[in-house]
Design a protein around this motif. Sequence first.
Motif, PDB file in Angstrom:
ATOM      1  N   GLY A  61      26.969  49.328  34.726  1.00  6.87           N
ATOM      2  CA  GLY A  61      26.203  49.137  33.500  1.00  6.87           C
ATOM      3  C   GLY A  61      25.200  48.004  33.551  1.00  6.87           C
ATOM      4  N   VAL A  62      24.686  47.717  34.733  1.00  9.71           N
ATOM      5  CA  VAL A  62      23.696  46.641  34.876  1.00  9.71           C
ATOM      6  C   VAL A  62      22.302  47.193  34.557  1.00  9.71           C
ATOM      7  N   THR A  63      21.713  46.681  33.493  1.00 11.21           N
ATOM      8  CA  THR A  63      20.375  47.124  33.093  1.00 11.21           C
ATOM      9  C   THR A  63      19.360  45.985  33.075  1.00 11.21           C
ATOM     10  N   THR A  64      19.872  44.745  33.130  1.00 11.84           N
ATOM     11  CA  THR A  64      19.004  43.566  33.105  1.00 11.84           C
ATOM     12  C   THR A  64      19.108  42.818  34.427  1.00 11.84           C
ATOM     13  N   ILE A  65      17.963  42.404  34.944  1.00 11.56           N
ATOM     14  CA  ILE A  65      17.929  41.626  36.190  1.00 11.56           C
ATOM     15  C   ILE A  65      17.357  40.257  35.879  1.00 11.56           C
ATOM     16  N   PRO A  66      18.061  39.160  36.248  1.00  8.70           N
ATOM     17  CA  PRO A  66      19.304  39.143  37.018  1.00  8.70           C
ATOM     18  C   PRO A  66      20.532  39.401  36.159  1.00  8.70           C
ATOM     19  N   SER A  67      21.595  39.879  36.804  1.00 13.90           N
ATOM     20  CA  SER A  67      22.909  40.015  36.179  1.00 13.90           C
ATOM     21  C   SER A  67      23.970  39.626  37.193  1.00 13.90           C
ATOM     22  N   VAL A  68      25.099  39.182  36.692  1.00 16.28           N
ATOM     23  CA  VAL A  68      26.224  38.830  37.559  1.00 16.28           C
ATOM     24  C   VAL A  68      27.467  39.537  37.038  1.00 16.28           C
ATOM     25  N   VAL A  69      28.175  40.195  37.948  1.00 19.69           N
ATOM     26  CA  VAL A  69      29.461  40.813  37.622  1.00 19.69           C
ATOM     27  C   VAL A  69      30.519  40.115  38.476  1.00 19.69           C
ATOM     28  N   ILE A  70      31.562  39.612  37.832  1.00 15.90           N
ATOM     29  CA  ILE A  70      32.622  38.881  38.543  1.00 15.90           C
ATOM     30  C   ILE A  70      33.814  39.812  38.738  1.00 15.90           C
ATOM     31  N   PHE A  71      34.242  39.955  39.994  1.00 15.45           N
ATOM     32  CA  PHE A  71      35.383  40.789  40.357  1.00 15.45           C
ATOM     33  C   PHE A  71      36.529  39.902  40.838  1.00 15.45           C
ATOM     34  N   VAL A 107      36.789  44.222  37.431  1.00 19.06           N
ATOM     35  CA  VAL A 107      35.768  43.423  36.754  1.00 19.06           C
ATOM     36  C   VAL A 107      36.442  42.534  35.717  1.00 19.06           C
ATOM     37  N   ILE A 108      36.182  41.226  35.810  1.00 17.10           N
ATOM     38  CA  ILE A 108      36.784  40.320  34.815  1.00 17.10           C
ATOM     39  C   ILE A 108      35.729  39.709  33.891  1.00 17.10           C
ATOM     40  N   GLU A 109      34.475  39.751  34.311  1.00 19.11           N
ATOM     41  CA  GLU A 109      33.427  39.224  33.428  1.00 19.11           C
ATOM     42  C   GLU A 109      32.070  39.733  33.904  1.00 19.11           C
ATOM     43  N   LYS A 110      31.162  39.877  32.973  1.00 18.48           N
ATOM     44  CA  LYS A 110      29.799  40.304  33.299  1.00 18.48           C
ATOM     45  C   LYS A 110      28.835  39.596  32.366  1.00 18.48           C
ATOM     46  N   PHE A 111      27.759  39.069  32.905  1.00 21.96           N
ATOM     47  CA  PHE A 111      26.739  38.450  32.055  1.00 21.96           C
ATOM     48  C   PHE A 111      25.365  38.694  32.667  1.00 21.96           C
ATOM     49  N   SER A 112      24.355  38.706  31.812  1.00 21.84           N
ATOM     50  CA  SER A 112      22.996  39.035  32.231  1.00 21.84           C
ATOM     51  C   SER A 112      22.040  37.915  31.858  1.00 21.84           C
ATOM     52  N   GLY A 113      20.892  37.938  32.487  1.00 13.41           N
ATOM     53  CA  GLY A 113      19.885  36.927  32.210  1.00 13.41           C
ATOM     54  C   GLY A 113      20.177  35.646  32.975  1.00 13.41           C
ATOM     55  N   CYS A 114      19.371  34.655  32.736  1.00 10.82           N
ATOM     56  CA  CYS A 114      19.500  33.380  33.460  1.00 10.82           C
ATOM     57  C   CYS A 114      20.519  32.460  32.788  1.00 10.82           C
ATOM     58  N   CYS A 115      21.373  31.870  33.606  1.00 11.89           N
ATOM     59  CA  CYS A 115      22.309  30.846  33.122  1.00 11.89           C
ATOM     60  C   CYS A 115      21.996  29.542  33.858  1.00 11.89           C
ATOM     61  N   LYS A 130      25.037  24.419  35.195  1.00 13.41           N
ATOM     62  CA  LYS A 130      26.252  23.873  34.594  1.00 13.41           C
ATOM     63  C   LYS A 130      27.131  24.985  34.029  1.00 13.41           C
ATOM     64  N   GLU A 131      26.515  25.931  33.302  1.00 12.06           N
ATOM     65  CA  GLU A 131      27.287  27.049  32.718  1.00 12.06           C
ATOM     66  C   GLU A 131      27.923  27.895  33.811  1.00 12.06           C
ATOM     67  N   LEU A 132      27.163  28.161  34.858  1.00 13.21           N
ATOM     68  CA  LEU A 132      27.692  28.974  35.949  1.00 13.21           C
ATOM     69  C   LEU A 132      28.856  28.269  36.645  1.00 13.21           C
ATOM     70  N   TRP A 133      28.707  26.974  36.880  1.00 17.66           N
ATOM     71  CA  TRP A 133      29.784  26.234  37.533  1.00 17.66           C
ATOM     72  C   TRP A 133      31.053  26.244  36.690  1.00 17.66           C
ATOM     73  N   GLU A 134      30.913  26.126  35.371  1.00 20.78           N
ATOM     74  CA  GLU A 134      32.075  26.157  34.496  1.00 20.78           C
ATOM     75  C   GLU A 134      32.802  27.490  34.584  1.00 20.78           C
ATOM     76  N   LYS A 135      32.039  28.587  34.657  1.00 16.80           N
ATOM     77  CA  LYS A 135      32.655  29.906  34.773  1.00 16.80           C
ATOM     78  C   LYS A 135      33.413  30.023  36.091  1.00 16.80           C
ATOM     79  N   ARG A 164      36.608  27.797  36.260  1.00 14.76           N
ATOM     80  CA  ARG A 164      37.770  28.342  35.510  1.00 14.76           C
ATOM     81  C   ARG A 164      38.522  29.358  36.350  1.00 14.76           C
ATOM     82  N   MET A 165      37.816  30.071  37.211  1.00 13.27           N
ATOM     83  CA  MET A 165      38.467  31.103  38.049  1.00 13.27           C
ATOM     84  C   MET A 165      39.330  30.503  39.130  1.00 13.27           C
ATOM     85  N   ILE A 166      38.947  29.339  39.624  1.00 13.11           N
ATOM     86  CA  ILE A 166      39.671  28.795  40.773  1.00 13.11           C
ATOM     87  C   ILE A 166      40.595  27.632  40.413  1.00 13.11           C
ATOM     88  N   SER A 167      40.554  27.240  39.141  1.00 10.27           N
ATOM     89  CA  SER A 167      41.398  26.106  38.735  1.00 10.27           C
ATOM     90  C   SER A 167      42.795  26.577  38.331  1.00 10.27           C
TER      91      SER A 167
END
Length: 408
Positions: free
Chosen positions: A371-381, A386-394, A397-402, A405-408
Amino acid sequence: MSEIYDIIIVGGGPAGLAAGIYGSRSRLKTAILQKGKPGGQAATTQDLENYPGFSRGTTGPALMEAMAEHAKSFGTEIIREEVVDLDLGGEIKIFKAKSGHQYRARIAILAPGAEPRTLNIKGERAFRGKGVSYCATCDADFFEELDVAVVGNGDAAVEEAIYLTKFASTVTIIVIHDEGILDCNKASAEVAFAHPKIKWVWNSVLDEIKGDGLVESVMIKNIKTGEISERETNGVFFFVGTVPKTEMLKGKVKLNEQGYMITNDLMETSVPGVYGAGDARMKYLRQVITAASDGAIAAVAAEKYLAEEEGFQESVLAVQEPVLVAFWTPQIEASIEAVFTLEKIVSKTDGKVKLVKIDTYRNQRVAKRYGVTTIPSVVIFKQGEVIEKFSGCCCEKELWEKVNRMIS
């Protein structure tokens, strides 16, 4: 359990044989399931003068035999089996043969062909290829300065009759309707009515085709009076439609109202991993060369599909640690910046998170699946899910926080 092929092709006409050549040459395990001798309709065309590279012409059987040998030389298996049912829904496609055998493959290329609609008129079958034809483009030049008859009055019949006038001395169209009534479009009718080489027989049907070895005359029946008259002619062209051999495909892939497979430019049908090629596909021109083109495209597209699927499975779905899949394209500057940011963040995780970059220009299939319709997009597996999906620019800092959380 039977072995699993990379590609199984249903139908051994020019589309199927070309697909076999391209599939096997790509080092894919490829088989063609064909009811009888390979070649399809083309193998019944005695003289074939419009296939590129044969300026003096060749025969249909000779060309098809050469294509079959070509396919086999690269390793294509040509198996004499009639496919009676298919299961195309899963990752592995299942082909059920009349013999009771089942064949399995990761890719299906459907090239069952089509055949001219016949009227079963006396002499029609006996004189096929000896004055009876179903293709003006194929056979018109054999009737130069001769007289021919055309059966049918729809768009194809009238347009092909006009084409025949470039070669024949006269073209007589036999029409079942009253004088002046045709089933074709108005523009074609006006051209045909004005053409000096075109003659008309109204309120009539073809009753019989006669000759001694070759077509010499036709018997025409007037449907109002019942009178039967004989008319000399050197050829009879039937244009009453074609019938795709897609009966077993109903409900399995998308067909149009006439029963032809609907595909895109890559020959993909409505089902992932299933391709359509040749005369059974909805298309503008049905010729040996266009069928061969379809088969080549289908096999190349199938090879790319398998490579993409295998790559995605290995690099994303089969990985235990979290994977960031970045959908980007070099044509969009923001997506290049997003990839650069993701690379910086992933480098800080000491291998606990992977980054996979997917260029959506080259791989639209995976993007569409998630369901990726916007570039850029990130899908986290994570572990293939799939555990999360977000589109557009982040921002970084926001990306690092996401990620943190996955590895902590």
